[in-house]
Design an enzyme around this catalytic site. Structure first.
Site, PDB file in Angstrom:
ATOM      1  N   ALA A 123       0.861  -1.192   0.000  1.00 59.82           N
ATOM      2  CA  ALA A 123       0.000   0.000   0.000  1.00 59.82           C
ATOM      3  C   ALA A 123       0.896   1.241   0.000  1.00 59.82           C
ATOM      4  CB  ALA A 123      -0.871  -0.024   1.248  1.00 59.82           C
TER       5      ALA A 123
ATOM      6  N   GLY B   9       0.777  -5.108   1.028  1.00 57.05           N
ATOM      7  CA  GLY B   9      -0.317  -5.234   0.061  1.00 57.05           C
ATOM      8  C   GLY B   9       0.127  -5.911  -1.232  1.00 57.05           C
TER       9      GLY B   9
ATOM     10  N   GLU C 157      -0.199  -9.435  -0.454  1.00 55.92           N
ATOM     11  CA  GLU C 157      -1.643  -9.726  -0.321  1.00 55.92           C
ATOM     12  C   GLU C 157      -2.295  -9.847  -1.699  1.00 55.92           C
ATOM     13  OE1 GLU C 157      -2.169  -6.390   2.524  1.00 55.92           O
ATOM     14  OE2 GLU C 157      -3.238  -7.845   3.737  1.00 55.92           O
TER      15      GLU C 157
ATOM     16  N   GLU D  38       3.805  -5.149   7.646  1.00 57.78           N
ATOM     17  CA  GLU D  38       2.915  -4.113   8.188  1.00 57.78           C
ATOM     18  C   GLU D  38       3.140  -3.869   9.671  1.00 57.78           C
ATOM     19  OE1 GLU D  38       2.051  -6.429   6.036  1.00 57.78           O
ATOM     20  OE2 GLU D  38       0.534  -5.700   4.627  1.00 57.78           O
TER      21      GLU D  38
END
Ligand SMILES: CC(C)(COP(=O)(O)OP(=O)(O)OC[C@H]1O[C@@H](n2cnc3c(N)ncnc32)[C@H](O)[C@@H]1OP(=O)(O)O)[C@@H](O)C(=O)NCCC(=O)NCCSC(=O)/C=C/CCCCCCCCCCCCC(=O)O
Length: 312
Positions: free
Chosen positions: A61, A103, A106, A126
């Protein structure tokens, strides 16, 4: 943004383009979702490869958007994009070069297959930003690796090299050659094959004996090391959800936990550290020398100006 092209007649290659680390900014998220929808509706497309443009797969992200709700909301949420990827009725292969972090991993977990370059690394870091993998990672990784290995990766945030990722079952194949080309060939070979088994959201977590005792022990160990940090404990709670709840309930738990962490002072402080550490490397001097233009001078003479000898 995301680049979209068709290769070999039937494979849509979606390439994340946001240098230097291909972070999932609002523009990238918009491009990704549009590309996935285009691939889904094009009858000529029979499989999909997702890669990073010019090297790294994805650094996760976009941390610059955190703490700015209007930025976060100017693109679709990662969870929505990853659900569309996983639900696609055509095989999706992640082609991972460089790194797939946060992310980025992910996203790869939402794909049906994962190809990695032998020098790539993957991880869910994270926790070092005071967060947890809040876009499905805390729910999909345990379903793929089992609770023990997933909990270790999520609580430590460590980067895992391609060889270990292959042994863990996190990567399906590792190649020394061109990862995208290998992924395209593989994608063609699985066109039309059933995908239900490949969707991690459909799988139960591999069973674990004495589950209550395992998580009690994990929580105590993590509490001992966390020194007041909330994120590692929330990571344990989320993985426990993966082991004990159906996927959608686990996702709802993950969402509640990450929303609480995201607004915490600890997460804000961790983001500040992330950018400050990198800023510190961009030094300047009052004479105008700068980190990016300064070059070492050639050495023309050298001399020894003293010798220190010691005897014990
Ligand atoms: C290993 C790296 C990727 C690369 O390392 P290196 O090659 O050495 O390069 P660097 O110098 O580190 O970086 C180069 C520049 O890139 C910038 N950078 C790096 N990563 C990012 C990133 N992810 N985003 C943005 N920018 C990034 C870096 O700053 C450098 O630029 P500059 O020199 O500073 O200008 C290494 O960089 C690395 O480790 N990166 C971090 C990887 C990482 O931690 N990724 C995980 C990110 S978090 C994530 O992916 C997912 C989190 C879950 C989010 C779920 C969202 C939930 C939303 C809930 C919202 C609730 C809000 C409620 C609000 C309210 O109600 O008020």
């Amino acid at each position: 943004m995301a680049q979209y092209r068709i290769v070999s007649g039937s494979v849509a290659v979606i390439s994340i383009q946001n240098p230097p680390v291909n972070a999932l900014s609002a523009a990238v998220r918009n491009g990704l979702l549009l590309s996935v929808r285009t691939a889904s509706s094009d009858p000529l497309v029979r499989s999909v490869v997702i890669s990073g443009h010019n090297g790294p797969f994805c650094g996760g992200a976009d941390i610059k958007e955190f703490g700015n709700v209007s930025h976060l909301e100017s693109g679709p949420h990662l969870v929505e994009i990853f659900e569309s990827v996983e639900a696609l009725a055509k095989p999706v292969v992640a082609a991972i070069e460089g790194f797939a972090l946060g992310g980025g991993l992910e996203l790869a977990l939402a794909c049906h297959y994962r190809f990695g370059h032998s020098e790539a690394r993957v991880g869910l870091p994270e926790v070092s930003l005071g967060l947890l993998p809040g876009a499905g990672g805390s729910q999909r990784l345990p379903r793929l690796l089992g609770v023990r290995a997933a909990l270790d990766m999520i609580v430590t945030g460590r980067h895992v090299a391609a060889g270990e990722a292959l042994n863990l079952g996190l990567l399906d194949r590792v190649t020394d050659g061109n990862t995208v080309d290998a992924a395209v060939r593989f994608a063609q070979s699985v066109e039309g094959k059933p995908l239900d088994d490949r969707r991690l959201g459909n799988r139960p977590c591999p069973p674990l004996e004495n589950i209550d005792a395992f998580f009690e022990d994990a929580l105590n160990r993590v509490r001992g090391r966390a020194r007041g940090a909330a994120a590692p404990l929330a990571c344990v709670q989320a993985v426990r959800g993966a082991a004990t709840l159906p996927f959608l309930q686990g996702m709802a738990l993950e969402k509640r936990l990450v929303e609480t962490l995201m607004t915490s002072g600890q997460a804000q402080a961790s983001r500040y550290c992330f950018f400050t550490e990198r800023g510190a490397a961009r030094w300047t001097t009052p004479t105008g020398a700068r980190w990016d233009t300064c070059r070492a001078r050639p050495i023309s003479t050298a001399a020894v100006i003293g010798i220190y000898a010691s005897c014990i």
